[in-house]
Structure formats: structure tokens, C-alpha cells
Design a protein around this motif. Structure first.
Motif, PDB file in Angstrom:
ATOM      1  N   THR A 101       0.858  -1.190   0.000  1.00  0.00           N
ATOM      2  CA  THR A 101       0.000   0.000   0.000  1.00  0.00           C
ATOM      3  C   THR A 101       0.885   1.227   0.000  1.00  0.00           C
ATOM      4  OG1 THR A 101      -0.124   0.119   2.413  1.00  0.00           O
ATOM      5  CG2 THR A 101      -1.820  -1.175   1.298  1.00  0.00           C
ATOM      6  N   ARG A 102       0.327   2.343  -0.440  1.00  0.00           N
ATOM      7  CA  ARG A 102       1.044   3.619  -0.478  1.00  0.00           C
ATOM      8  C   ARG A 102       0.076   4.691   0.000  1.00  0.00           C
ATOM      9  NH1 ARG A 102       5.051   6.343  -4.675  1.00  0.00           N
ATOM     10  NH2 ARG A 102       5.901   4.240  -4.736  1.00  0.00           N
ATOM     11  N   GLU A 103       0.546   5.486   0.977  1.00  0.00           N
ATOM     12  CA  GLU A 103      -0.320   6.500   1.564  1.00  0.00           C
ATOM     13  C   GLU A 103       0.429   7.822   1.620  1.00  0.00           C
ATOM     14  OE1 GLU A 103      -2.752   7.237   5.784  1.00  0.00           O
ATOM     15  OE2 GLU A 103      -1.525   5.436   5.483  1.00  0.00           O
ATOM     16  N   GLN A 104      -0.203   8.892   1.135  1.00  0.00           N
ATOM     17  CA  GLN A 104       0.403  10.214   1.164  1.00  0.00           C
ATOM     18  C   GLN A 104      -0.082  10.952   2.402  1.00  0.00           C
ATOM     19  OE1 GLN A 104       0.921  11.820  -2.643  1.00  0.00           O
ATOM     20  NE2 GLN A 104       1.153  13.953  -1.991  1.00  0.00           N
ATOM     21  N   ILE A 105       0.881  11.535   3.137  1.00  0.00           N
ATOM     22  CA  ILE A 105       0.584  12.143   4.430  1.00  0.00           C
ATOM     23  C   ILE A 105       1.033  13.600   4.420  1.00  0.00           C
ATOM     24  CG2 ILE A 105       0.943  11.999   6.923  1.00  0.00           C
ATOM     25  CD1 ILE A 105      -0.397   9.537   5.829  1.00  0.00           C
ATOM     26  N   ALA A 106       0.153  14.504   4.817  1.00  0.00           N
ATOM     27  CA  ALA A 106       0.513  15.908   4.940  1.00  0.00           C
ATOM     28  C   ALA A 106       1.472  16.073   6.111  1.00  0.00           C
ATOM     29  CB  ALA A 106      -0.740  16.752   5.157  1.00  0.00           C
ATOM     30  N   PRO A 107       2.369  17.077   6.039  1.00  0.00           N
ATOM     31  CA  PRO A 107       3.376  17.242   7.103  1.00  0.00           C
ATOM     32  C   PRO A 107       2.784  17.306   8.502  1.00  0.00           C
ATOM     33  CG  PRO A 107       3.881  18.672   5.258  1.00  0.00           C
ATOM     34  CD  PRO A 107       2.548  18.064   4.950  1.00  0.00           C
ATOM     35  N   GLY A 108       1.661  17.983   8.655  1.00  0.00           N
ATOM     36  CA  GLY A 108       1.076  18.111   9.981  1.00  0.00           C
ATOM     37  C   GLY A 108       0.473  16.833  10.515  1.00  0.00           C
ATOM     38  N   ASP A 109       0.295  15.846   9.646  1.00  0.00           N
ATOM     39  CA  ASP A 109      -0.322  14.582  10.060  1.00  0.00           C
ATOM     40  C   ASP A 109       0.682  13.452  10.205  1.00  0.00           C
ATOM     41  OD1 ASP A 109      -2.846  15.762  10.015  1.00  0.00           O
ATOM     42  OD2 ASP A 109      -3.129  15.312   7.883  1.00  0.00           O
ATOM     43  N   LEU A 110       1.958  13.718   9.919  1.00  0.00           N
ATOM     44  CA  LEU A 110       2.938  12.633   9.880  1.00  0.00           C
ATOM     45  C   LEU A 110       3.107  11.966  11.241  1.00  0.00           C
ATOM     46  CD1 LEU A 110       4.990  11.007   8.275  1.00  0.00           C
ATOM     47  CD2 LEU A 110       6.708  12.753   8.805  1.00  0.00           C
ATOM     48  N   ALA A 111       3.290  12.752  12.294  1.00  0.00           N
ATOM     49  CA  ALA A 111       3.497  12.166  13.620  1.00  0.00           C
ATOM     50  C   ALA A 111       2.302  11.322  14.025  1.00  0.00           C
ATOM     51  CB  ALA A 111       3.752  13.267  14.653  1.00  0.00           C
ATOM     52  N   ARG A 112       1.118  11.799  13.755  1.00  0.00           N
ATOM     53  CA  ARG A 112      -0.083  11.051  14.105  1.00  0.00           C
ATOM     54  C   ARG A 112      -0.165   9.740  13.314  1.00  0.00           C
ATOM     55  NH1 ARG A 112      -3.054  15.034  14.229  1.00  0.00           N
ATOM     56  NH2 ARG A 112      -3.723  15.109  12.057  1.00  0.00           N
ATOM     57  N   ALA A 113       0.204   9.783  12.034  1.00  0.00           N
ATOM     58  CA  ALA A 113       0.150   8.575  11.208  1.00  0.00           C
ATOM     59  C   ALA A 113       1.173   7.540  11.674  1.00  0.00           C
ATOM     60  CB  ALA A 113       0.397   8.942   9.745  1.00  0.00           C
ATOM     61  N   VAL A 114       2.391   8.000  12.005  1.00  0.00           N
ATOM     62  CA  VAL A 114       3.420   7.070  12.491  1.00  0.00           C
ATOM     63  C   VAL A 114       3.002   6.468  13.828  1.00  0.00           C
ATOM     64  CG1 VAL A 114       5.799   6.915  13.317  1.00  0.00           C
ATOM     65  CG2 VAL A 114       5.292   8.190  11.230  1.00  0.00           C
ATOM     66  N   ALA A 115       2.457   7.294  14.724  1.00  0.00           N
ATOM     67  CA  ALA A 115       2.012   6.783  16.020  1.00  0.00           C
ATOM     68  C   ALA A 115       0.918   5.739  15.851  1.00  0.00           C
ATOM     69  CB  ALA A 115       1.509   7.943  16.885  1.00  0.00           C
ATOM     70  N   ALA A 116       0.024   5.952  14.907  1.00  0.00           N
ATOM     71  CA  ALA A 116      -1.054   4.989  14.678  1.00  0.00           C
ATOM     72  C   ALA A 116      -0.503   3.652  14.190  1.00  0.00           C
ATOM     73  CB  ALA A 116      -2.049   5.559  13.669  1.00  0.00           C
ATOM     74  N   ARG A 117       0.489   3.695  13.296  1.00  0.00           N
ATOM     75  CA  ARG A 117       1.099   2.445  12.821  1.00  0.00           C
ATOM     76  C   ARG A 117       1.797   1.711  13.964  1.00  0.00           C
ATOM     77  NH1 ARG A 117       1.741   1.777   7.154  1.00  0.00           N
ATOM     78  NH2 ARG A 117       0.244   3.151   6.152  1.00  0.00           N
ATOM     79  N   GLU A 118       2.532   2.472  14.790  1.00  0.00           N
ATOM     80  CA  GLU A 118       3.230   1.855  15.916  1.00  0.00           C
ATOM     81  C   GLU A 118       2.249   1.226  16.897  1.00  0.00           C
ATOM     82  OE1 GLU A 118       6.514   1.490  17.138  1.00  0.00           O
ATOM     83  OE2 GLU A 118       7.141   1.884  15.090  1.00  0.00           O
ATOM     84  N   ALA A 119       1.129   1.875  17.122  1.00  0.00           N
ATOM     85  CA  ALA A 119       0.138   1.338  18.055  1.00  0.00           C
ATOM     86  C   ALA A 119      -0.506   0.073  17.508  1.00  0.00           C
ATOM     87  CB  ALA A 119      -0.933   2.392  18.341  1.00  0.00           C
ATOM     88  N   ALA A 120      -0.652   0.003  16.196  1.00  0.00           N
ATOM     89  CA  ALA A 120      -1.296  -1.169  15.584  1.00  0.00           C
ATOM     90  C   ALA A 120      -0.385  -2.383  15.610  1.00  0.00           C
ATOM     91  CB  ALA A 120      -1.694  -0.837  14.144  1.00  0.00           C
ATOM     92  N   ALA A 121       0.886  -2.192  15.346  1.00  0.00           N
ATOM     93  CA  ALA A 121       1.842  -3.302  15.337  1.00  0.00           C
ATOM     94  C   ALA A 121       3.253  -2.729  15.315  1.00  0.00           C
ATOM     95  CB  ALA A 121       1.633  -4.197  14.117  1.00  0.00           C
ATOM     96  N   PRO A 122       4.211  -3.345  16.033  1.00  0.00           N
ATOM     97  CA  PRO A 122       5.596  -2.874  15.944  1.00  0.00           C
ATOM     98  C   PRO A 122       6.057  -2.882  14.483  1.00  0.00           C
ATOM     99  CG  PRO A 122       5.357  -4.469  17.708  1.00  0.00           C
ATOM    100  CD  PRO A 122       4.068  -4.489  16.935  1.00  0.00           C
ATOM    101  N   THR A 123       6.593  -1.794  14.042  1.00  0.00           N
ATOM    102  CA  THR A 123       6.943  -1.601  12.636  1.00  0.00           C
ATOM    103  C   THR A 123       8.423  -1.280  12.516  1.00  0.00           C
ATOM    104  OG1 THR A 123       4.726  -0.756  12.171  1.00  0.00           O
ATOM    105  CG2 THR A 123       6.457  -0.191  10.584  1.00  0.00           C
ATOM    106  N   ARG A 124       9.051  -1.781  11.470  1.00  0.00           N
ATOM    107  CA  ARG A 124      10.420  -1.372  11.163  1.00  0.00           C
ATOM    108  C   ARG A 124      10.338  -0.283  10.102  1.00  0.00           C
ATOM    109  NH1 ARG A 124      15.158  -3.595  12.559  1.00  0.00           N
ATOM    110  NH2 ARG A 124      14.127  -5.533  13.129  1.00  0.00           N
ATOM    111  N   TRP A 125      10.692   0.937  10.509  1.00  0.00           N
ATOM    112  CA  TRP A 125      10.615   2.073   9.616  1.00  0.00           C
ATOM    113  C   TRP A 125      11.878   2.169   8.774  1.00  0.00           C
ATOM    114  CZ3 TRP A 125       6.144   4.643   9.085  1.00  0.00           C
ATOM    115  CH2 TRP A 125       5.178   4.430  10.078  1.00  0.00           C
TER     116      TRP A 125
END
Length: 581
Positions: free
Chosen positions: A32-56
Motif C-alpha cells: 500500500t502507499r499512503e500520502q501524508i501531509a506534514p502536519g499529520d505525519l506524527a499522528r500517522a506514524v504513532a497509529a502504525r506503531e500502536a497497531a503493530a511494531p513496525t520497522r521504519w
């Protein structure tokens, strides 16, 4: 891939300021590919981390992680493309490094940090508010990052011992996270205590451009003894000429050479030089530049040394003098948990070589004391000198004699470093336990060897070649051990970081804000130096933090040397002020 954790690549979109989050499958193909506005980046990363440990997967950790930490978002794992590229492009274990070496845009160090007020003439304290920790010169866009990741994974898959290289990539990337987090949290620093130490050592803080009173008094004593009332003591050429005029036959102004002479100028000059080092490296200008709101935030450079050891590009975190350690003070209600490994490099050598006698000498005790008890040498100091000679190539004097004894008693360990030295002397490359390789000889070395092998080569040319060959042998001898010790230490702090992050919140409601939103309520790393760690912990959590440090050391030993009898004991202390070395 290194683990079963989902992988998500983070990079800039082709157009505009947005970021792209690209989910990857085990084959490094996009899911999947998702485009994120700068102001939403931290929130998007936090959501991924909360869903499952992720290797960025990202271009360079400071370029992405600093902003996330400032927003209160912490990630569990990453793959730092810049750091891993440097390892793989140079590793002798990679069968075909050509594609990586051709990607020259990834083969760059990070930009230097913006200078603090002490380093930038005319700067004010407010300049520090916007001083960046260094921006990355490597490509930031998602497509370039994806192409580089594929090159790296192909190189690892086709390498000799790919599992070891995967582990090294993970450890190096974890180190990048630790470095960013330690800068974000900052080291608790008592500016008043620092000022007290400076006043006690140097005298009252002088006006700008002047020397402290005690230094000025010593300077006048030196000038009087040398008969030069206007001598600039901080100018080595002028000082050397003044010493010669006073018939003091020295070739340099080093402490060791000056100490060998008796003259009324020598004692005050040595005291002056000692004070000057303190004033220049960690004086009031340093305090103004690097300590704000009770925190010292240096700039760490993971992998800044060819062996994999860290360096520092701002703040001098790796060279804090012992006399300033009392300024390293925990916040009220918090404690410092310090630990360092006893004889890390010799123990790593014992584990690498699987030398049973050397492992037994250090089992559950001081390794040097164990060498004495085995009858190889008479004193602990001799054991230490002999081991340092083995690691750094001491071949003459007392060191040479002791090294020969160690060869008899520890043949496997000594054979490993002797073989590494022989490879270096021939111009070859050696590698650490996990696969970081030494750089090739430089052109001057190659030219010296070529000249020495010409039929008409002079005796001087042949001696230069032999000397340079021995020097390179000493370098490769130590490279394999120091580099592997760095890998053990990275594994240690990587495991410790994860353990500390899983401790429950323990800070009070008014927990110290200078530590930032991620670290204000939980024990966290604040310093790392080769074989030493320092954790800032709520008092109620200090024993848990100490246990995490011990467990992480045991885990690092098992991870790198499974089944080895070598242990890695720690010297550990819990106190309000740092007790570390």
C-alpha cells in the motif's frame, strides 16, 4: 528482512511537502502507499506503531526521527539506509558491492550540526533555539529510498553470512535511534555545579576576551621565568621559541616533554595548560552553548569511526573530563544508573577466538586478576599491559615480553589478532564478527610498498615500507576486536532501549519537561560511550533499570556468541550523581 515486524518506508513525495508511507511485503514489493501531509505525519506514524511494531525504513534517522520525538512519538525499530549503505558498500562479505558503490549519493556522512554560540563568532544564546542537529545530504524522496533498500537487501541476501550482516544492519540502525533519543532527552546537567567547579579550578568568570584570574597569574609567572613579558602562551610556535631562548631543549610543548625538564617556568606552564584545556573545552562558553534548562544535548555520530565506534560532532560528549562528572546530576526524585563493562575488548577477543583458557581466566571475575592467578604474569598491571600490547601491537620492551607469554597461554586468541595483523601488513582487508570491513590501504601506503619492491629501492625506502606495513598491521589487529566490541555494545544498548521503553510510566505529574514528551515519565538512556551506559530513571524505577542493563548485557553476549563461555560482567552504580568512569 531482519524480523517479522511489518516494514514501512518513509520518504518525501515526488511533489510538494507531503510524505509517503509505503507498506512493503517480505519481498520488498509495495503493498500500500499512503500520502501524508506534514502536519499529520506524527499522528500517522504513532497509529502504525500502536497497531503493530513496525520497522521504519528511512533515509537518515535524524532527518525523520527528531521531529517525531519532538511531537511525542517514539518508534520501536528502523532501518537507516545511510548507515547501512556505508557498511554494505565496504563489506568484504558482500559478493557484489558494485550496485551499492555506484549509488554515490548514499555514500556521504551527515552534515555537520549548526554551531552553538561557543563555536560561532557573534552568535547569541538565542541562535541555539533553531540550531539543527544536522540535515541529511542523502536522497529524501521515497522512490530513491525504495531503490536503495532493494540494493541493500539484495546485497545482504547474496553475501557470505547474510544473517550476521542482517544483525549488523539492525544493530547499527538501533544505535541511530538511541543517538537521536539521547539528544532529545538530554543529559541532566547541573549548571550551577559546573560553574562552581570552574570557579574553584580557574577563578571567577572573567569578562569576555580575558583570562580567569588564576590563569592570568600563572601566565605572568611563566612570562617572568622566560623573560618575555608579552609572550602568548596559547601560541605553540611562540612558546616554543621562548623555551628555546631560555635554553630548555624541547621539540614540542607537550606535557610529557615539558615534564622532563627542570626550570622555574615548567610547573606554572603545565598548570596553565591544564586550566586552558578545561576553559577551552568545557568552560563557560561551552556551558552557555550546550546546557539549557538543565539538559546537555550533544550531537552523537553513530558509526563515526571506521571500526563502528561512535563519534561526536558537537558538544564533546565522548570527552567529558572526570572533574566535571559531579555536574551530571539527576533531577529531583530521579536517579542515575551507570554501568560499564569490565575489560570489554579482551572478553570479545576471547569469545571470537573461542580460546578456552582466556575465557576461564575471566569467568565471573576480573580478567586481569584471572591472568595473574593462572601464573602467566605476576601483577594485574602486567596483565593489563600485556593484553593492551596484544590488542594494539606492542612488540618491544615490557609489552613485547608480556605479549610473548600470552601467545603461549592463549594461543587461539593471540592467533586471531596475529593473523589479522598479517593480513593488514600484506595490504589486505579484515572484517569484524558481523561483517564491517576495514578500509583498503590508502594510495600513499601502496606507493611506499611499490617503491620498496623496485630493484633500485634504497634502504630508506625499504624501511619506510616495512614501517608502514607494521603500522597497518597494528590497525587491522585492533580493528577486528574493537569493531566487534562496538557491535556487542550496539547490541547491548539496542536491547536495553527496548527494555526501558516497556517499563510502566513512573514519573510524577510534574515530571521534568526538559526530557521531552517521550522520556519525562520513564527510565531512559542519556549517555553511551563505547563500554559505558548511563540511564536517567525515576527513583522508584532505578532497580528495574539496573536489572534491564544487566539483562541486556547477557542478551548481547548470547546474541553475538551463542554457546560461548565468555561472560560480560558490569560495574554498576545507582546514585544521584554520576559514578561512571
Amino acid at each position: 528482512m531482519v524480523s517479522a515486524s511489518p516494514w514501512c518506508l518513509l520518504g518525501r513525495a515526488a511533489q510538494g511537502p507531503d510524505a509517503l508511507l509505503i507498506d512493503l511485503d517480505a519481498g520488498c514489493a509495495e503493498r500500500t502507499r499512503e500520502q501524508i501531509a506534514p502536519g499529520d505525519l506524527a499522528r500517522a506514524v504513532a497509529a502504525r506503531e500502536a497497531a503493530a511494531p513496525t520497522r521504519w525504513v528511512w533515509s537518515d534517522t535524524p532527518a525523520w526521527y527528531d521531529a517525531l520525538l519532538a511531537a511525542g512519538v517514539r518508534v520501536e525499530r528502523c532501518h537507516d539506509l545511510r548507515l547501512v549503505h556505508v557498511i554494505l558498500a565496504r563489506s568484504a562479505r558482500v559478493a557484489d558491492p558494485g550496485p551499492l558503490q555506484a549509488a554515490e549519493s548514499w555514500d556521504r556522512p551527515p552534515d555537520a550540526p549548526a554551531p552553538g554560540p561557543a563555536e560561532q563568532p557573534g552568535a547569541t544564546l538565542f541562535d541555539l533555539e533553531t540550531a539543527a542537529a544536522g540535515s541529511s545530504p542523502v536522497p529524501q524522496d521515497a522512490q530513491s529510498a525504495l531503490e536503495e533498500l532493494r540494493r541493500q537487501l539484495e546485497a545482504i541476501a547474496g553475501a557470505d553470512e547474510p544473517t550476521a550482516l542482517r544483525l549488523l544492519a539492525a544493530a547499527e540502525s538501533a544505535g541511530a535511534l538511541v543517538a537521536a533519543e539521547m539528544r532529545a532527552a538530554g543529559m541532566p546537567w547541573d549548571a550551577q555545579e559546573h560553574d562552581r567547579i570552574l570557579v574553584e579550578s580557574l577563578g571567577a568568570r572573567p569578562r569576555a576576551g580575558a583570562l580567569p584570574a588564576r590563569m592570568e597569574e600563572l601566565a605572568q609567572q611563566v612570562r617572568g621565568a622566560l623573560g618575555d613579558p608579552h609572550l602568548a602562551l596559547d601560541s605553540p610556535p611562540r612558546l616554543l621559541r621562548a623555551l628555546h631562548r631560555a635554553e630548555i631543549p624541547v621539540d614540542s610543548t607537550s606535557k610529557w616533554e615539558l615534564s622532563a625538564h627542570e626550570h622555574p617556568a615548567i610547573a606554572p606552564l603545565l598548570r596553565y595548560k591544564e586550566m586552558s584545556r578545561l576553559l577551552t573545552a568545557n568552560g563557560w562558553a561551552w556551558l552557555d552553548a550546550w546546557v539549557r534548562e538543565g539538559r546537555y544535548r550533544p550531537v552523537y555520530v553513530p558509526g563515526g569511526v571506521v571500526t563502528g565506534r561512535w563519534a561526536s560532532s558537537g558538544g564533546g560528549a565522548l570527552q567529558i573530563p572526570r572533574r566535571l562528572r559531579p555536574a551530571l546530576r539527576a533531577d529531583p526524585g530521579w536517579l542515575l544508573v551507570s554501568a560499564d563493562v569490565s575489560q570489554l575488548e579482551p572478553r570479545v577477543l576471547a569469545a571470537m577466538s573461542q580460546d578456552p583458557a582466556m575465557a576461564a581466566a575471566g569467568a565471573g571475575r576480573d580478567l586481569y586478576a584471572g591472568i595473574v592467578e593462572s601464573g602467566i604474569v605476576a601483577t594485574r598491571q602486567e596483565a593489563k599491559v600485556g593484553m593492551l600490547g596484544a590488542l594494539y601491537g606492542g612488540t618491544s620492551g615490557d609489552s613485547g615480553v608480556l605479549v610473548r607469554r600470552l601467545r603461549v597461554s592463549f594461543p587461539a586468541a593471540m592467533g586471531l589478532v596475529d593473523d589479522a595483523a598479517a593480513v593488514g601488513e600484506r595490504g589486505g582487508t579484515v572484517s569484524t564478527w558481523l561483517g564491517r570491513s576495514s578500509p583498503p590501504p590508502d594510495p600513499r601506503w601502496l606507493e611506499a610498498q611499490r617503491e620498496a619492491n623496485l630493484p633500485e629501492a634504497s634502504a630508506a625506502a625499504q624501511e619506510r615500507a616495512r614501517r608502514s606495513a607494521r603500522d597497518r598491521g597494528r590497525f587491522t589487529r585492533n580493528f577486528v576486536v574493537q569493531g566487534t566490541a562496538a557491535e556487542w555494545a550496539l547490541s547491548w544498548i539496542a536491547a536495553l532501549r527496548l527494555s526501558l521503553s516497556r517499563l510502566p510510566d513512573a514519573g510524577a505529574d510534574d515530571a521534568a519537561e526538559p526530557s521531552g514528551p517521550v522520556f519525562a515519565r520513564r527510565a531512559h538512556l542519556v549517555h553511551f560511550l563505547h563500554d559505558e551506559v548511563l540511564v536517567h530513571s525515576p527513583a522508584a524505577q532505578a532497580e528495574d533499570a539496573a536489572a534491564a542493563i544487566r539483562d541486556a548485557a547477557e542478551s548481547a553476549g548470547r546474541l553475538l556468541f551463542p554457546g560461548s563461555a565468555v561472560d560480560f560482567p558490569l560495574e554498576l552504580a545507582i546514585a544521584e550523581r554520576s559514578e561512571a568512569k
